[in-house]
Scaffold this active site. Structure first.
Site, PDB file in Angstrom:
ATOM      1  N   ASP A  23       0.831  -1.199   0.000  1.00 13.57           N
ATOM      2  CA  ASP A  23       0.000   0.000   0.000  1.00 13.57           C
ATOM      3  C   ASP A  23       0.868   1.253   0.000  1.00 13.57           C
ATOM      4  OD1 ASP A  23      -2.296   1.497   0.046  1.00 13.57           O
ATOM      5  OD2 ASP A  23      -2.755   1.138   2.150  1.00 13.57           O
ATOM      6  N   HIS A  72       2.841   3.400  -8.984  1.00 15.23           N
ATOM      7  CA  HIS A  72       2.652   1.981  -9.321  1.00 15.23           C
ATOM      8  C   HIS A  72       3.863   1.437 -10.070  1.00 15.23           C
ATOM      9  CE1 HIS A  72      -1.321   2.263  -7.759  1.00 15.23           C
ATOM     10  NE2 HIS A  72      -1.829   2.956  -8.751  1.00 15.23           N
ATOM     11  N   TRP A 114     -11.732  -2.038  -8.698  1.00 13.47           N
ATOM     12  CA  TRP A 114     -12.449  -1.634  -9.928  1.00 13.47           C
ATOM     13  C   TRP A 114     -13.106  -0.280  -9.753  1.00 13.47           C
ATOM     14  CZ3 TRP A 114     -11.336  -4.513 -14.030  1.00 13.47           C
ATOM     15  CH2 TRP A 114     -11.044  -5.871 -13.868  1.00 13.47           C
ATOM     16  N   LEU A 127      10.717 -20.727  -4.842  1.00 16.76           N
ATOM     17  CA  LEU A 127       9.677 -19.873  -4.241  1.00 16.76           C
ATOM     18  C   LEU A 127       8.418 -19.949  -5.095  1.00 16.76           C
ATOM     19  CD1 LEU A 127       9.005 -17.413  -2.204  1.00 16.76           C
ATOM     20  CD2 LEU A 127       9.527 -15.950  -4.148  1.00 16.76           C
ATOM     21  N   ARG A 168       1.746  -5.113   6.175  1.00 16.08           N
ATOM     22  CA  ARG A 168       1.087  -4.059   5.400  1.00 16.08           C
ATOM     23  C   ARG A 168       1.945  -2.812   5.461  1.00 16.08           C
ATOM     24  NH1 ARG A 168      -5.081  -2.591   4.420  1.00 16.08           N
ATOM     25  NH2 ARG A 168      -4.731  -0.844   3.041  1.00 16.08           N
TER      26      ARG A 168
END
Ligand code: FPP
Length: 220
Positions: free
Chosen positions: A8, A25, A58, A120, A168
């Protein structure tokens, strides 16, 4: 161990620098690559599950959704090399039937090309929501006429493995519909670092802290 991360803070990272959210991003993808290769080299980590796109995402502006889809497609195309060089198996949880046919194809070919890799398993949660996953699992149990037990529900989840450690980033103290069933006994770590600033050094510190915690799983 199974490590799960809610990545985040991309938007805030970009905003702080006066960039469009999309730039956050893009930087986030580089961090995905760094963290994934670090985990592949760490023999203690078997599964790394990353929350890349939720069933709620969305609701974002169409242009951002479109950008994220394209970024994912480009990432998979580019990273196939990384998966192969580092012996990483690629998997997905969530309902990808809502994605474009070309992106679905890219996901399936990447899974196929990496299915025998062992160091992994990197799992991307895509159009993923935990309530949706649990609901689909219960439906499968009923359809197969199995008994409704915790074991049978768990077996039918997209992700049947429990999470050991959940991280997080960006300071939010929420779970946001991510792996609700699987985190029943997970250790949780919340860091203020925004995802684009997260590093393998910080992950290493968290893993050391995790090892110091005593996990009793409800016992004494
Ligand atoms: C959270 O930041 C991040 C997401 C919603 C998507 C996570 C996506 C990436 C890390 C890049 C794409 C990943 C792959 C594997 C291609 P936010 O936008 O919610 O940030 P904010 O809370 O600061 O607005």
């Amino acid at each position: 161990m199974h490590l799960a991360i809610i990545m985040d803070g991309n938007g805030r990272w970009a905003k702080q620098r006066g960039f469009p959210r999309t730039k956050g991003h893009q930087k986030g993808v580089e961090v995905v690559r760094e963290i994934t290769t670090y985990c592949a080299k760490n023999p203690e980590i078997e599964i790394l599950t990353l929350y890349a796109f939720s069933t709620e995402n969305w609701k974002r502006p169409k242009s951002e959704v479109k950008f994220l889809m394209k970024l994912l497609d480009k990432y998979l195309q580019k990273e196939l090399k990384t998966y192969i060089q580092n012996d990483i198996k690629f998997e997905v949880i969530g309902d990808i039937s809502k994605f474009s046919p070309s992106l679905q194809k890219r996901i399936l070919t990447t899974k196929e090309a990496t299915k025998n890799n062992k160091s992994l398993t990197q799992v991307l949660a895509l159009n993923y929501g935990s309530k949706d996953e649990i609901t689909r699992a219960v439906k499968k149990v009923v359809q197969k006429k199995e008994k409704i037990t915790p074991e049978n529900i768990q077996k039918n989840l997209d992700m049947p493995k429990d999470v050991d450690l959940l991280i997080r980033t960006s300071g939010e103290m929420r779970v946001s519909n991510f792996l609700l069933w699987q985190i029943a006994y997970a250790e949780m770590f919340f860091t203020k670092t925004l995802w684009p600033d997260f590093t393998s050094e910080e992950l290493d510190k968290i893993l050391k802290e995790f090892k110091k915690r005593e996990r009793r799983f409800g016992g004494i």
